[in-house]
Each structure stands twice: as C-alpha cells, then as structure tokens.
Design an enzyme around this catalytic site. Sequence first.
Site, mmCIF file in Angstrom:
data_model
loop_
_atom_site.group_PDB
_atom_site.id
_atom_site.type_symbol
_atom_site.label_atom_id
_atom_site.label_comp_id
_atom_site.label_asym_id
_atom_site.label_seq_id
_atom_site.Cartn_x
_atom_site.Cartn_y
_atom_site.Cartn_z
ATOM 1 N N SER A 88 48.750 49.545 38.384
ATOM 2 C CA SER A 88 49.008 48.246 37.759
ATOM 3 C C SER A 88 48.080 47.150 38.269
ATOM 4 C CB SER A 88 50.462 47.827 38.000
ATOM 5 O OG SER A 88 50.729 47.696 39.396
ATOM 6 N N GLY A 89 47.256 47.435 39.286
ATOM 7 C CA GLY A 89 46.357 46.433 39.835
ATOM 8 C C GLY A 89 45.077 46.289 39.030
ATOM 9 N N CYS A 114 33.913 45.083 48.304
ATOM 10 C CA CYS A 114 32.968 44.521 47.334
ATOM 11 C C CYS A 114 31.875 43.704 48.018
ATOM 12 C CB CYS A 114 33.714 43.695 46.292
ATOM 13 S SG CYS A 114 34.866 42.471 46.972
ATOM 14 N N ASN A 123 32.525 42.732 41.124
ATOM 15 C CA ASN A 123 33.370 43.208 42.226
ATOM 16 C C ASN A 123 34.390 44.248 41.786
ATOM 17 O OD1 ASN A 123 34.323 40.504 41.064
ATOM 18 N ND2 ASN A 123 36.209 41.268 42.003
#
Length: 351
Positions: free
Chosen positions: A10-11, A149, A318
């Site tokens: 869900s991220g 990132c 990112n």
Amino acid sequence: MIRAGVVGASGLAGGDLIRLIVQHPDLELTFLGGSSNIGRRPAELHPGLRLDLGVTVQPVTEEVADQVDVLFLATPAPVSAKLAELLADKVPAVIDLSGAFRIRTPELHARWYPKVNRHTELADRFVYGVPELVADQLPGAALISLPGCYATSMTLALAPLTIGLGLDLKTVVVDGKSGSSGGGLSLRTTDLHPLRNGAIAPYSPTGHRHAGEVRDFFDRSKPGKIGSLSMSAYGVSHVRGLMTSSYVFTDEQVNQRDLHRAYTRFYKGKPFVRVRRHDETLIPVPDPQAVLGSNYCDVTVLYDEENSRIVALAALDNLVKGAAGQAVQAANLRFSLPEETGLTMQPVMPA
C-alpha cells in the site's frame, strides 16, 4: 516466469513495484503482503492501477516461500529486519528497500538506526545492491539490500572519483534536495500541503543517515578513500525526484576534461547512468524533472578551478531509480536477465 511478491503493497514504493512488475515480461505478481489493508486489491490502494491482477493483500507468513521466487520488502526498516530473519533461508531471493541492512558496520548502524534490531550475521550476508557497482555480486544472491534514494544519487556521483580514478577525497560536502514522496505516506505536520508547498525545508541540516551508508560502502571499497563526508538535506515542494550536489576537495591534480572522460569511461555500458554535460540541453542538467518516471540517474561532473573543487551532480526519480526501479534492476541481475528488462520507459517531462 519468475514469481514476485511485494510486501508493503500500500506504500508509494510498493505501488511503483506493482506497476513495474505487471509490465515486466519475465515477472509475475503472485503475492501482496501487508499488515493493513488486508484483502484489498491493488486497484483499491493505487488509483493508477486499475488492473485485475488476481491478488489481494495478505498477512506475511513463512508460507509465502511457496508462492514466490523473489520477495521485495517495501517496508519500514524495523519490519524488514523481522521479515528478513523469518524468510532469509526460505525465499530464494529477498530484496529489501529499507535501511535495515544497508550499513554493514554495527556501530554505524546503531548510530543511524537505533530502533532497528538485527542479527549481525544476517546483515553480513546482504549484498549492498548498487547494480552499477556490484553487478558481479548479484547473480544468484539470496539477500540484497538496496541503497536509499539519496545514497544512490551520492554513490553514483562519487564512484568514478574513488573506485574509478582511485582519488583520495579529503572532504566531501553534500547538499541534497528531495520531493515529498521521499517521506512516504506518514502523516506529519511538516508535510501538510499549506506548509510543504513552495517550501525549501532543511529537515536534516547537519546530517542524514544516507550519508552514513555511503561512507560505510566506500570504506569497504577500493582503491580511493574519503576523509570526511557530510550532508545537509532539504525538502522541496515537488512530489517526485531528488538531486544531490557533492562538493569534493582533494589534493590530487584533476581538470575538467579528464574528469568528464573518466565519468564517461566508468559508466560505459551502464544503461541507467547518463553522464551529461551541464549545458547540453535547453535547461541546465542534471535536473530531476528530466528523469521522472524513469530508471535513469543523470550525472554531471564539473571542476571549479578557482577553488580547486570538484562538483559532482546527480538527479533521479526517488521512487524509481531510488527505490522500485532499482529493485527490479537488481532482480534482473539476480536472475541473469538483461539489466534493462522491463525498465526501458523514458522520462516524462514536463511533470
């Protein structure tokens, strides 16, 4: 087909992983894991994914080993540490996108991740997965820890100087700027639109944990050394994309022409690092908006003769090269597929 699972579905990084996996010719999405949103379909979690994939979010248990060949952990570092311990010798390949196993040195890990408990023996088994720098270690690897990132951007900007030219860098000072997606979906007052929009927020002005992992990686790499590496990080108002500006001081003799040639030579045959001249396009590059939606990292090196300073600039998306795209790139190498498989999408600009 290589069966792939995503935990943390869900991220933001989880959503991009799903997007990349379903368009990959050799990957099949067979498992979605999470502790919330149990039973929900990807289309319910990510509005851009209106696909019937035949999978819903399920709790993660040892039985996942029967459903996947590779499991991507797009989870917070404490969760990744627990899941890796549970599944390390059961799933053929675990690729962790969190910071749980990025820093090998125990003392440095404790400094930057004090709430992440892990077994040192397990941490030593993880490959620090910068594909451009450790491609020979990825085929067949069982445990891969992806860099953060910012760390990806910094490492790709500095590697031609240290690993390529073997320079000893006395001092490296990094200025990093990232969009709001770098903070994930956690609700914090500082990320509310009235405060974030138009802002340049110095959220880590005296240090950032991604600098710790970069230092840890280069301390284990040869031949060049880095004396001091410090970083200041700023949040800016766009959503995707980040840029790092690394200001490098060394006693060794260099010049603009030789530096550019060294970077071009170092990344020859590396499809996702584009070495660019600062003035080669209508807008100065690198610029995060010139790589959005892609797995590219644009790198530029400049020499400030007046101050004997190397300026190494790097920009990337990112959520792609800094997370999901790099994870798929590492998986390609892990399973001996061409590195760019499923990742040939070009940047979207303007965004």
